[in-house]
Write a protein that holds these residues in place. Sequence first.
Motif, PDB file in Angstrom:
ATOM      1  N   LYS A   1       0.848  -1.215   0.060  1.00 21.14           N
ATOM      2  CA  LYS A   1       0.021  -0.150  -0.051  1.00 21.14           C
ATOM      3  C   LYS A   1       0.829   1.376   0.074  1.00 21.14           C
ATOM      4  CE  LYS A   1      -3.390  -2.492  -0.481  1.00 21.14           C
ATOM      5  NZ  LYS A   1      -3.912  -2.572  -1.884  1.00 21.14           N
ATOM      6  N   ILE A   2       1.989   1.215   0.678  1.00 25.24           N
ATOM      7  CA  ILE A   2       2.888   2.378   0.820  1.00 25.24           C
ATOM      8  C   ILE A   2       3.500   2.755  -0.800  1.00 25.24           C
ATOM      9  CG2 ILE A   2       5.135   3.069   1.462  1.00 25.24           C
ATOM     10  CD1 ILE A   2       4.591   1.758   4.093  1.00 25.24           C
ATOM     11  N   VAL A   3       3.666   1.389  -1.457  1.00 27.85           N
ATOM     12  CA  VAL A   3       4.217   1.798  -3.010  1.00 27.85           C
ATOM     13  C   VAL A   3       3.013   2.388  -3.637  1.00 27.85           C
ATOM     14  CG1 VAL A   3       4.794   0.197  -4.842  1.00 27.85           C
ATOM     15  CG2 VAL A   3       5.737  -0.050  -2.761  1.00 27.85           C
ATOM     16  N   GLU A   4       1.731   1.756  -3.522  1.00 26.85           N
ATOM     17  CA  GLU A   4       0.666   2.367  -4.031  1.00 26.85           C
ATOM     18  C   GLU A   4       0.435   3.885  -3.736  1.00 26.85           C
ATOM     19  OE1 GLU A   4      -2.850  -0.034  -3.667  1.00 26.85           O
ATOM     20  OE2 GLU A   4      -1.493  -1.858  -4.506  1.00 26.85           O
ATOM     21  N   PHE A   5       0.722   3.931  -2.605  1.00 23.63           N
ATOM     22  CA  PHE A   5       0.615   5.397  -2.353  1.00 23.63           C
ATOM     23  C   PHE A   5       1.620   6.504  -2.828  1.00 23.63           C
ATOM     24  CE2 PHE A   5       1.670   8.930   0.738  1.00 23.63           C
ATOM     25  CZ  PHE A   5       0.526   9.742   0.567  1.00 23.63           C
ATOM     26  N   TYR A   6       2.815   6.077  -2.888  1.00 20.48           N
ATOM     27  CA  TYR A   6       3.886   6.921  -3.674  1.00 20.48           C
ATOM     28  C   TYR A   6       3.414   7.020  -4.957  1.00 20.48           C
ATOM     29  CZ  TYR A   6       7.119   7.097   0.203  1.00 20.48           C
ATOM     30  OH  TYR A   6       7.949   7.338   1.363  1.00 20.48           O
ATOM     31  N   ILE A   7       3.205   5.871  -5.773  1.00 18.14           N
ATOM     32  CA  ILE A   7       2.923   6.055  -7.114  1.00 18.14           C
ATOM     33  C   ILE A   7       1.657   6.961  -7.454  1.00 18.14           C
ATOM     34  CG2 ILE A   7       2.215   4.496  -9.487  1.00 18.14           C
ATOM     35  CD1 ILE A   7       3.727   2.199  -7.965  1.00 18.14           C
ATOM     36  N   ALA A   8       0.570   6.838  -6.542  1.00 21.30           N
ATOM     37  CA  ALA A   8      -0.606   7.455  -6.896  1.00 21.30           C
ATOM     38  C   ALA A   8      -0.184   9.155  -6.657  1.00 21.30           C
ATOM     39  CB  ALA A   8      -1.500   7.099  -5.773  1.00 21.30           C
ATOM     40  N   VAL A   9       0.594   9.439  -5.613  1.00 21.46           N
ATOM     41  CA  VAL A   9       1.101  10.711  -5.555  1.00 21.46           C
ATOM     42  C   VAL A   9       1.918  11.229  -6.520  1.00 21.46           C
ATOM     43  CG1 VAL A   9       2.681  12.349  -4.031  1.00 21.46           C
ATOM     44  CG2 VAL A   9       1.079  10.661  -2.837  1.00 21.46           C
ATOM     45  N   ALA A  10       2.855  10.536  -6.997  1.00 20.81           N
ATOM     46  CA  ALA A  10       3.641  10.922  -8.276  1.00 20.81           C
ATOM     47  C   ALA A  10       2.746  11.328  -9.488  1.00 20.81           C
ATOM     48  CB  ALA A  10       4.732   9.715  -8.423  1.00 20.81           C
ATOM     49  N   ASN A  11       1.892  10.286  -9.588  1.00 21.16           N
ATOM     50  CA  ASN A  11       0.776  10.515 -10.725  1.00 21.16           C
ATOM     51  C   ASN A  11      -0.231  11.668 -10.464  1.00 21.16           C
ATOM     52  OD1 ASN A  11       2.581   8.493 -12.027  1.00 21.16           O
ATOM     53  ND2 ASN A  11       1.231   6.736 -11.509  1.00 21.16           N
ATOM     54  N   GLN A  12      -0.216  12.187  -9.288  1.00 19.61           N
ATOM     55  CA  GLN A  12      -1.477  12.924  -9.047  1.00 19.61           C
ATOM     56  C   GLN A  12      -2.819  12.295  -9.288  1.00 19.61           C
ATOM     57  OE1 GLN A  12      -0.809  17.089 -10.410  1.00 19.61           O
ATOM     58  NE2 GLN A  12       1.437  16.420 -10.737  1.00 19.61           N
ATOM     59  N   ASN A  13      -2.827  11.003  -8.925  1.00 24.88           N
ATOM     60  CA  ASN A  13      -4.098  10.526  -8.891  1.00 24.88           C
ATOM     61  C   ASN A  13      -4.704  10.362  -7.526  1.00 24.88           C
ATOM     62  OD1 ASN A  13      -6.075   8.301  -9.219  1.00 24.88           O
ATOM     63  ND2 ASN A  13      -4.486   6.534  -9.736  1.00 24.88           N
ATOM     64  N   ILE A  14      -5.648  11.232  -7.567  1.00 25.65           N
ATOM     65  CA  ILE A  14      -6.594  11.541  -6.274  1.00 25.65           C
ATOM     66  C   ILE A  14      -7.245  10.115  -5.820  1.00 25.65           C
ATOM     67  CG2 ILE A  14      -8.043  12.935  -5.192  1.00 25.65           C
ATOM     68  CD1 ILE A  14      -5.589  14.556  -5.874  1.00 25.65           C
ATOM     69  N   ASP A  15      -8.113   9.612  -6.654  1.00 25.62           N
ATOM     70  CA  ASP A  15      -8.809   8.530  -6.379  1.00 25.62           C
ATOM     71  C   ASP A  15      -7.708   7.317  -5.751  1.00 25.62           C
ATOM     72  OD1 ASP A  15     -11.116   9.502  -6.762  1.00 25.62           O
ATOM     73  OD2 ASP A  15     -11.180   8.926  -8.857  1.00 25.62           O
ATOM     74  N   GLY A  16      -6.648   7.142  -6.441  1.00 24.55           N
ATOM     75  CA  GLY A  16      -5.782   6.176  -5.904  1.00 24.55           C
ATOM     76  C   GLY A  16      -5.227   6.476  -4.749  1.00 24.55           C
ATOM     77  N   ILE A  17      -4.802   7.751  -4.353  1.00 26.49           N
ATOM     78  CA  ILE A  17      -4.489   7.958  -2.923  1.00 26.49           C
ATOM     79  C   ILE A  17      -5.406   7.681  -1.847  1.00 26.49           C
ATOM     80  CG2 ILE A  17      -4.007  10.132  -1.547  1.00 26.49           C
ATOM     81  CD1 ILE A  17      -2.616  11.405  -3.907  1.00 26.49           C
ATOM     82  N   LEU A  18      -6.843   8.246  -2.141  1.00 23.97           N
ATOM     83  CA  LEU A  18      -7.845   7.908  -1.200  1.00 23.97           C
ATOM     84  C   LEU A  18      -8.085   6.436  -1.193  1.00 23.97           C
ATOM     85  CD1 LEU A  18     -10.699  10.478  -2.392  1.00 23.97           C
ATOM     86  CD2 LEU A  18      -8.828  10.649  -0.531  1.00 23.97           C
ATOM     87  N   ASP A  19      -8.045   5.719  -2.345  1.00 27.52           N
ATOM     88  CA  ASP A  19      -8.229   4.245  -2.332  1.00 27.52           C
ATOM     89  C   ASP A  19      -7.049   3.620  -1.346  1.00 27.52           C
ATOM     90  OD1 ASP A  19     -10.333   4.194  -3.629  1.00 27.52           O
ATOM     91  OD2 ASP A  19      -9.535   3.896  -5.559  1.00 27.52           O
ATOM     92  N   THR A  20      -5.775   4.105  -1.443  1.00 25.47           N
ATOM     93  CA  THR A  20      -4.784   3.667  -0.493  1.00 25.47           C
ATOM     94  C   THR A  20      -5.024   3.801   0.663  1.00 25.47           C
ATOM     95  OG1 THR A  20      -3.394   3.750  -2.669  1.00 25.47           O
ATOM     96  CG2 THR A  20      -2.298   3.513  -0.577  1.00 25.47           C
ATOM     97  N   LEU A  21      -5.499   4.983   1.166  1.00 24.57           N
ATOM     98  CA  LEU A  21      -5.473   5.450   2.339  1.00 24.57           C
ATOM     99  C   LEU A  21      -6.545   4.661   3.327  1.00 24.57           C
ATOM    100  CD1 LEU A  21      -5.203   9.316   2.028  1.00 24.57           C
ATOM    101  CD2 LEU A  21      -3.438   7.820   3.261  1.00 24.57           C
TER     102      LEU A  21
END
Length: 558
Positions: free
Chosen positions: A314-334
Amino acid sequence: MVTLVNLRAYWRFLIVFYQFSPLIVAYTRDRRRYFLFGGRRRVDPEERVRRAEILLDSLLTLGPTFIKLGQLLSTRPDILPPQYIDVLSSLQDDVPAAEWSEAQQVLEAELGPVDAVFDEFDREAISGASLGQVYKATYDGEPVAVKVRRPGIEALVEADLRVIRWSLPLIQRFIGQGRAFSLENLADEFAKTIRQEMDYTREKRMLEEIRGNFEGDENIRIPDPYDEASGPRVLTMEYLPGVKISDVTALDELGVDRHDLAERLDRIYLQMIIEDGVFHADPHPGNLAVQEDGSIVFYDFGMSGRVDPFIQDKIVEFYIAVANQNIDGILDTLIEMGTLSPEADRQVMSDVMELAIADARGEDIETYRVQQIIEQVESTIYEFPLRLPRNLALVLRVATVVEGVCVTLDESFDFISVATEYLSEEGYREETVKQVVEETADQFNRTAQSLVRVPPKLERTLDRAERGNLTFNVRVDDKNSVFDRLAKRLMYVFFVATGALSTAILYSFVPDDPIPAVVAAVLTLPFAFLLYRAFKSKSGLRATPQFTRQNLRDRREE
């Protein structure tokens, strides 16, 4: 022994209560402006900072256990407001060393006579901390650092842990239910953490495991422990001197490339957290040094943690979502990590994340930093409030402290850029893309199946509606108790109307005897007052928004 610990705990409770009494009085007045009556009073950010500084002084006065507690609280934005987090983050675990005669007793109880075990032993401590102190010595002809647990610290810690447990019911009166649950978890976590940190056998084990993970890596140096000269209260390890990592002047004199140093430090921690699952959790500049060849020396593994594979992913997914500015991805990971409640308003959180990233990146999209994003998330976490899993809180603290060190070394350092590059090199981004493709294909298959299953079900539903036997079960989620307050108002209106009508009738038909009318009027007055309060109350029937853009703007301005 138990009786002595209890007696000491009672005495410490009185001391702690006296030390915190100004804050207790202040928080009590916040709930009731004049203690017994009056509404709540609003506390501005400046007042919170002032109180946080009072809390900091109190923690320092109360000694080792509470210093450690303050350090742990500084990693928990789900419990304390941002102003407290900022002030407590400056809390350093740096206290005067105990007298040599007291430390000598601990050493000799663990290892035997000091001069018989060590070739030489410097009686002056080279550093002191709340739970232990470090001496320089020579063992088998090699220079070593000897870490000795502070004398008598066990009894003090056990007494203080009881005081903290006894204090929870009092503290919980001033905080919401969500934070009360987090605070109780924090107390259990703190008791476990501080006992682990006092166990030098565990520290040696963690040190050896992390050292083994970096075997052959010339960028990092971790002291080698000496088993024969170590025990639960004493840890003897290789002496590795170096320049403090925050001393940029000395680093420049050594000719160290500070940008390269910051990048290597960042990558070391990414490997610890994402790949190894075990990490050094106290990376402040006092625990990091640099040798002449540019290698980074790590000290003090008393505070260390583990990350399970699920959180690593999940930390990996969070970093990638932040790098890609993927808001939905950030929220899903959190949400999946348990940091964000699934019931939280997703649109509100999306707005918060958009504002946080927009504020953090500035004019140049590629220059935003993870610390700025985390600070905005921390503010949101406190407002909702939410809970942080223990090791995730440690990871959050490590990320912010490491980035702070990296920015000290190089002001233009981009934490996210290095993390993104690292994830790409290790193949994590490709794995994530592959996973997304697989999930999309799976979703497509489920959609295709639904297209086959839905029409017959829809036809059956329409047939039932046409026959008039279609029913619906509706559940109203009344979190703000709107219906409850509305029912009370209707009840008050009924009693007031009945009382007023009774008073009028009695006064009209029995003019010679006003007592029945007066009695009816007196009985009606309390309900009239309750009805007035029900409509006057600020809570009313309005829903309270969890978070707004204006809240965030106000917080930034403050």
